[in-house]
Structure formats: C-alpha cells, structure tokens
Design an enzyme around this catalytic site. Sequence first.
Site, PDB file in Angstrom:
ATOM      1  N   LYS A   1       0.873  -1.177   0.000  1.00  0.00           N
ATOM      2  CA  LYS A   1       0.000   0.000   0.000  1.00  0.00           C
ATOM      3  C   LYS A   1       0.911   1.227   0.000  1.00  0.00           C
ATOM      4  O   LYS A   1       1.171   1.827   1.046  1.00  0.00           O
ATOM      5  CB  LYS A   1      -0.886  -0.057   1.257  1.00  0.00           C
ATOM      6  CG  LYS A   1      -2.239   0.560   1.062  1.00  0.00           C
ATOM      7  CD  LYS A   1      -3.182   0.240   2.195  1.00  0.00           C
ATOM      8  CE  LYS A   1      -4.237   1.304   2.356  1.00  0.00           C
ATOM      9  NZ  LYS A   1      -5.042   1.607   1.181  1.00  0.00           N
TER      10      LYS A   1
HETATM   11  N1  PMP Z   1      -7.367  -2.111  -3.206  1.00  0.00           N
HETATM   12  C1  PMP Z   1      -6.837  -0.892  -2.990  1.00  0.00           C
HETATM   13  C2  PMP Z   1      -6.027  -0.256  -4.063  1.00  0.00           C
HETATM   14  C3  PMP Z   1      -7.055  -0.247  -1.761  1.00  0.00           C
HETATM   15  O1  PMP Z   1      -6.550   0.969  -1.543  1.00  0.00           O
HETATM   16  C4  PMP Z   1      -7.834  -0.876  -0.767  1.00  0.00           C
HETATM   17  C5  PMP Z   1      -8.083  -0.182   0.545  1.00  0.00           C
HETATM   18  N2  PMP Z   1      -7.062  -0.421   1.469  1.00  0.00           N
HETATM   19  C6  PMP Z   1      -8.342  -2.167  -1.028  1.00  0.00           C
HETATM   20  C7  PMP Z   1      -8.099  -2.744  -2.263  1.00  0.00           C
HETATM   21  C8  PMP Z   1      -9.101  -2.906   0.027  1.00  0.00           C
HETATM   22  O2  PMP Z   1      -8.235  -3.315   1.037  1.00  0.00           O
HETATM   23  P1  PMP Z   1      -8.705  -3.461   2.548  1.00  0.00           P
HETATM   24  O3  PMP Z   1      -9.885  -4.350   2.536  1.00  0.00           O
HETATM   25  O4  PMP Z   1      -7.563  -4.063   3.250  1.00  0.00           O
HETATM   26  O5  PMP Z   1      -9.042  -2.104   3.029  1.00  0.00           O
END
Ligand code: PMP
Length: 308
Positions: A158
Amino acid sequence: MNGEETRFAFFNGTFVPIEEAKISVRTHAFNYGTGCFEGIRAYWSDEDERLLIFRLLDHYQRLLRSCRLLHISLPHAAEELCEITVELLRREGFQQDCYVRPLAYKSSKAIGLLIHELEDGFCIFAVPFGKYIEGEEASVAVSSWRRIEDSALPARGKLTGAYVNSSLAKSEAVLNGFDEAIVLTQDGYASEGSSENLFMIRDGALITPPVTDNILEGITRDTVIQLAEQALGLTVLQRRINRTELYIADELFFSGTAAEVSPIIKVDHRPLGDGRIGPITSQLKALYFDVVRGRKEAYRHWCTPVEA
Ligand code: PMP
C-alpha cells in the site's frame, strides 16, 4: 468528516497535538511518493459503549510488509503499533465511527532517488468517518486506466506513490458520472476498484481475482472470503475475471475498509440481475456489519476494544 475534530497524532515516537505533526517540503516521501500507509476502521458499538477497531493486527502486519518493499524499518513491532493506536483513540475520545491512518515514510530531506539508508518517519492520526461510497447502489465503469503492474510498482504494497493510479481511475469515473471504477490488468482481466477489491457472483459461487492479478491483498477481501465460506457455506473461487463476465454477472460488489461491502448494480450502463442489490451481496453485507460492530461472537477476536 474532514478531520477537523482530530486533536492528536502519534508522530515519530510521541503523541503530539495535531498542529505539531508537520513535515518539511524537502521530505523525500513528499517529493517522490516513497511512503506506505494503512486505512483502519474503528466502529462505535452502542452495545459495548466503546470503539471496536477492526482487524487491527492484520493491518499492521500488512504495513510492515509494505515497509519491507520500500526499505523502511520501523522501531515498533506490529503488536506495539496496535497498542499505540488504541492509546491514540483513547486520547481522542471519539464516540463515533472513525478511520485511522498510519503512515511510514522516507523522512530524509535528501535530493536523489536512493531509498536505502535514508531516515524513516512514522505517524498515525485518526478522523471521524462515515460512508466512503455514497448511496447504497454503485454504478461503475471499466476505467480507461489500467492497474499498476507488479513488474513496475508492487500493487500488493500500500504505497503512497501508487495511489496516483487509483486517483486517476476514481476521478475519471466520477467526472464521467459513475460512482466508481473497475480497473483491468494490462492483459485485460478485472483487477479491482480504485481502492476496493472486487467480488462477482455467478451461479451461486463467489468469485474474486487472484492475488497475482495486481490487487491489493485486502483485509476486507479476506474477511468476506472467510464469512462466505464459514458462515454462509458458499463456494469461493479465486480466479481471473474477464471484462464481459462483469456485464453478465448475477451480482457484483466491492470490499474495502473504507468501502466496506458496497453493492454494484450497474457496469458500463448495463444493469446487473434485476437491477437491484442481489441476495448474496445483501446477506454478506448484513453479516459484515454485524461482525465489525462486534455482534458475532465467533468473530469478536477481530475487534480490538478501546477502553474509555
Ligand atoms: N485495493 C486498494 C487499491 C485499496 O486501496 C484498498 C483499501 N485499502 C483495497 C483494495 C481494500 O483493502 P482493505 O480491505 O484491506 O481495506
């Protein structure tokens, strides 16, 4: 909702008033996007009369994996980061749903692209936070932007710089009158939303793109998979999804910490199913909200309480 109620930050080792958590214009991460972050939700529970932070440790374990990709070393273990977050929320005293944003970044003021042997910074702040995708039913478009490729920028981390890709996709979709975008891989398979993972239902099975299709390995995705298998007895397949399958799917929804479980009712102007939220999506969404608010005993271990 715009963070005006935020009073504190945890900033490079101590709790400080939010006004004191500042970085220089020379900061490496500001110049080059060399940071990584998390988005964590805490839900106010009326029954418990306290905040419950959802899957806190899992978020910090992912943050440490993102740090590894960027040569960032934090002076805190994941468990310690959890304790710091609980303390931050205790100090803020929010009695409403909120969003926690930890950020690890290259804090050095050096010009130049090397990222090893640079100083690292770390902060956490929290803001009151409601819905991310407005409305119950999203109308989405396949984006003209493609998802970043692992060979160019690791999608499973991320990383702050990588969010330019997500922002281009999100703004294009909204400027074109849609609620969200679905981005494809370079070779044309559905990858995810701009900041959500994607699920499709066909013939009663739940299908989601594999982690090798440049998705962020979402924590909500993992939650949905576990709930679908364990609580609803559904078959879950992780396989590639063609663009045209999106048009003929029985149901589609997004999953994400901010987006939660967000039903999609239209893709590229084509209504899905009977044009309303589908039955499996409805069930999963209701179950998800019970779980995050601590109402399902079997999943209480995912909820970290913040004592007043
Ligand atoms: N894809 C991206 C690019 C994101 O930014 C997020 C949000 N964190 C997600 C998927 C979903 O991830 P999560 O369920 O861990 O929030």
